[in-house]
Design an enzyme around this catalytic site. Structure first.
Site, PDB file in Angstrom:
ATOM      1  N   ASP A 186       0.853  -1.185   0.000  1.00  0.00           N
ATOM      2  CA  ASP A 186       0.000   0.000   0.000  1.00  0.00           C
ATOM      3  C   ASP A 186       0.888   1.234   0.000  1.00  0.00           C
ATOM      4  O   ASP A 186       1.411   1.638   1.041  1.00  0.00           O
ATOM      5  CB  ASP A 186      -0.901  -0.022   1.238  1.00  0.00           C
ATOM      6  CG  ASP A 186      -1.844   1.175   1.296  1.00  0.00           C
ATOM      7  OD1 ASP A 186      -1.789   2.019   0.386  1.00  0.00           O
ATOM      8  OD2 ASP A 186      -2.632   1.256   2.259  1.00  0.00           O
ATOM      9  N   HIS A 188      -0.010   4.168  -0.243  1.00  0.00           N
ATOM     10  CA  HIS A 188      -0.711   5.141   0.616  1.00  0.00           C
ATOM     11  C   HIS A 188      -0.607   6.562   0.082  1.00  0.00           C
ATOM     12  O   HIS A 188      -0.557   7.530   0.860  1.00  0.00           O
ATOM     13  CB  HIS A 188      -0.187   5.054   2.048  1.00  0.00           C
ATOM     14  CG  HIS A 188      -1.275   5.106   3.075  1.00  0.00           C
ATOM     15  ND1 HIS A 188      -1.461   6.169   3.920  1.00  0.00           N
ATOM     16  CD2 HIS A 188      -2.248   4.221   3.383  1.00  0.00           C
ATOM     17  CE1 HIS A 188      -2.482   5.936   4.720  1.00  0.00           C
ATOM     18  NE2 HIS A 188      -2.991   4.755   4.405  1.00  0.00           N
ATOM     19  N   GLU A 212      -1.187  -0.727  -4.095  1.00  0.00           N
ATOM     20  CA  GLU A 212      -2.332   0.122  -3.812  1.00  0.00           C
ATOM     21  C   GLU A 212      -1.935   1.589  -3.728  1.00  0.00           C
ATOM     22  O   GLU A 212      -0.888   1.928  -3.177  1.00  0.00           O
ATOM     23  CB  GLU A 212      -2.957  -0.307  -2.484  1.00  0.00           C
ATOM     24  CG  GLU A 212      -4.120   0.561  -2.052  1.00  0.00           C
ATOM     25  CD  GLU A 212      -4.563   0.257  -0.635  1.00  0.00           C
ATOM     26  OE1 GLU A 212      -5.357   1.070  -0.104  1.00  0.00           O
ATOM     27  OE2 GLU A 212      -4.117  -0.746  -0.047  1.00  0.00           O
ATOM     28  N   GLU A 238      -9.907   3.914  -1.936  1.00  0.00           N
ATOM     29  CA  GLU A 238     -10.311   4.032  -0.541  1.00  0.00           C
ATOM     30  C   GLU A 238     -10.706   5.452  -0.143  1.00  0.00           C
ATOM     31  O   GLU A 238     -11.447   5.644   0.820  1.00  0.00           O
ATOM     32  CB  GLU A 238      -9.204   3.542   0.390  1.00  0.00           C
ATOM     33  CG  GLU A 238      -7.972   4.422   0.436  1.00  0.00           C
ATOM     34  CD  GLU A 238      -6.918   3.872   1.381  1.00  0.00           C
ATOM     35  OE1 GLU A 238      -6.518   4.597   2.311  1.00  0.00           O
ATOM     36  OE2 GLU A 238      -6.484   2.712   1.194  1.00  0.00           O
ATOM     37  N   HIS A 288     -11.616  -1.633   1.298  1.00  0.00           N
ATOM     38  CA  HIS A 288     -10.835  -0.949   2.329  1.00  0.00           C
ATOM     39  C   HIS A 288     -11.566  -1.088   3.657  1.00  0.00           C
ATOM     40  O   HIS A 288     -12.723  -0.679   3.783  1.00  0.00           O
ATOM     41  CB  HIS A 288     -10.696   0.526   1.951  1.00  0.00           C
ATOM     42  CG  HIS A 288      -9.825   1.315   2.865  1.00  0.00           C
ATOM     43  ND1 HIS A 288     -10.253   2.463   3.515  1.00  0.00           N
ATOM     44  CD2 HIS A 288      -8.536   1.142   3.254  1.00  0.00           C
ATOM     45  CE1 HIS A 288      -9.272   2.959   4.233  1.00  0.00           C
ATOM     46  NE2 HIS A 288      -8.218   2.175   4.098  1.00  0.00           N
TER      47      HIS A 288
END
Length: 377
Positions: A186, A188, A212, A238, A288
């Protein structure tokens, strides 16, 4: 049956949580959860605004109430409104399932599967520490592992250092764990387009399940260029609030997996529509689910009812988050999540335990780059 009250509860365990209780004149209540972490006061204010629209209404009219909440303010809104609607929408599904004596997945078309693959969170300050965390997770039965870019205690985000560390972690984990353990990274939204491209190309050989959020969600068109430069599967979504925000990612085939957050993107009503959008483009769900057990339950019921599902995020297994407050029928075994099929979402509130989780407002970590400018967390 009529809605008689909507109550909000702030609490703090491993992170801050906002739980919503929708009550009815027949004594049946529903539970929901908001996912906009660190913005709980804003969501609570929006729920207060929506409450007067809902008191006295039939809780079974879920779609009608969703449209009323979304459109009655006239101006299209974003994540604060969608997160408030999400919490209420989950509670309405919970009420309807309980009243009819069926699990929510039956309201969504019935089950398409018996269980859902799940993944945990790991990490470490060094690649060796991340490897040790991975070993421990695999020994517990996890089949899919997730981690994200590191930053140092001074809260400075060093992009190239974080990328190189993650590449080394991929190398170590794949070499030790073999081909059967799936690896999820991820990013992020921390990486620049240049960093994301370099990273994705470097980890192709380690066969990630997906990478991700390599780029910020506001920059959908950036995924077009990234897709052309790497074969790594990409996941995003998400931070998105509704089907309209998902539309370019889906229709332009910018992602392989949709990271729908049911507690931000309008609840089950909207998530089911987004899942249908995704199905038309062969995009699977990787929902998510970073907060509490009500979110976990809602994600599970969506996944049990949907044909296009890859995996469900699960940082806390059943009984590991507010266990004295929320009882659940969820079952986790050997990396898979399912439930007993109790009516509604299969969650109940032990209200007397609320005092065990006093709330303190917290901001998410504030990162900066070397020059002092803001960096995404």
């Amino acid at each position: 049956m009529k809605i008689t009250d909507i109550k909000t509860h702030f609490l703090k365990e491993w992170r801050t949580l906002l739980i919503v209780v929708v009550e009815t004149d027949e004594g049946i209540y529903g539970l929901g959860e908001s996912g906009l972490t660190s913005r709980e006061y804003a969501v609570e204010g929006m729920i207060r605004d929506l409450k007067s629209l809902l008191i006295g209404q039939d809780p079974f009219r879920i779609e009608h109430l969703w449209q009323t909440m979304w459109r009655s303010g006239f101006h299209p809104s974003g994540q604060v409104l969608s997160s408030a609607i999400a919490a209420i929408d989950l509670a309405l599904h919970d009420i309807k399932g309980k009243a009819l004596g069926v699990p929510v997945y039956e309201l969504l078309g019935g089950s398409t599967r018996e269980k859902v693959l799940s993944y945990c969170h790991i990490g470490g300050d060094t690649p060796q520490e991340t490897l040790e965390a991975a070993r421990n997770a695999v020994s517990e039965g996890w089949k899919v592992l997730r981690w994200e870019p590191s930053y140092k205690p001074d809260m400075v985000m060093r992009g190239r250092w974080a990328v190189d560390k993650a590449i080394e972690e991929f190398r170590l984990l794949r070499a030790e764990l073999g081909p059967d353990i799936e690896l999820v990274f991820d990013a992020h939204t921390k990486l620049t387009p240049t960093e994301a491209t370099y990273f994705c190309r470097q980890v192709e050989e380690f066969r990630p399940m997906f990478v991700e959020d390599p780029l910020r969600s506001e920059f959908a068109e950036g995924y077009t260029g990234l897709r052309q430069q790497t074969s790594v599967p990409l996941a995003a979504g998400e931070q998105l609030a509704n089907k309209w925000q998902f539309r370019p990612f889906v229709e332009q085939n910018l992602i392989d997996y949709a990271r729908i957050d049911l507690c931000i993107a309008g609840g089950l009503t909207e998530a089911k529509k987004i899942a249908g959008q995704c199905e038309t483009h062969m995009i699977d769900l990787a929902v998510h689910n970073p907060i509490g057990p009500i979110s976990t339950a809602a994600c599970l019921h969506l996944n049990l009812s949907s044909p296009n599902v890859l995996v469900q995020e699960l940082p806390r297994r059943p009984g590991e988050c507010v266990p004295d407050l929320i009882a659940t029928d969820q079952i986790w075994e050997d990396g898979w999540l399912t439930c007993l099929g109790e009516p509604g979402l299969g969650v109940t509130l032990q209200a007397e335990a609320l005092e065990n989780y006093p709330f303190t407002h917290e901001h998410l970590p504030i990162l900066k780059r070397k020059d002092g400018s803001f960096a995404n967390w």
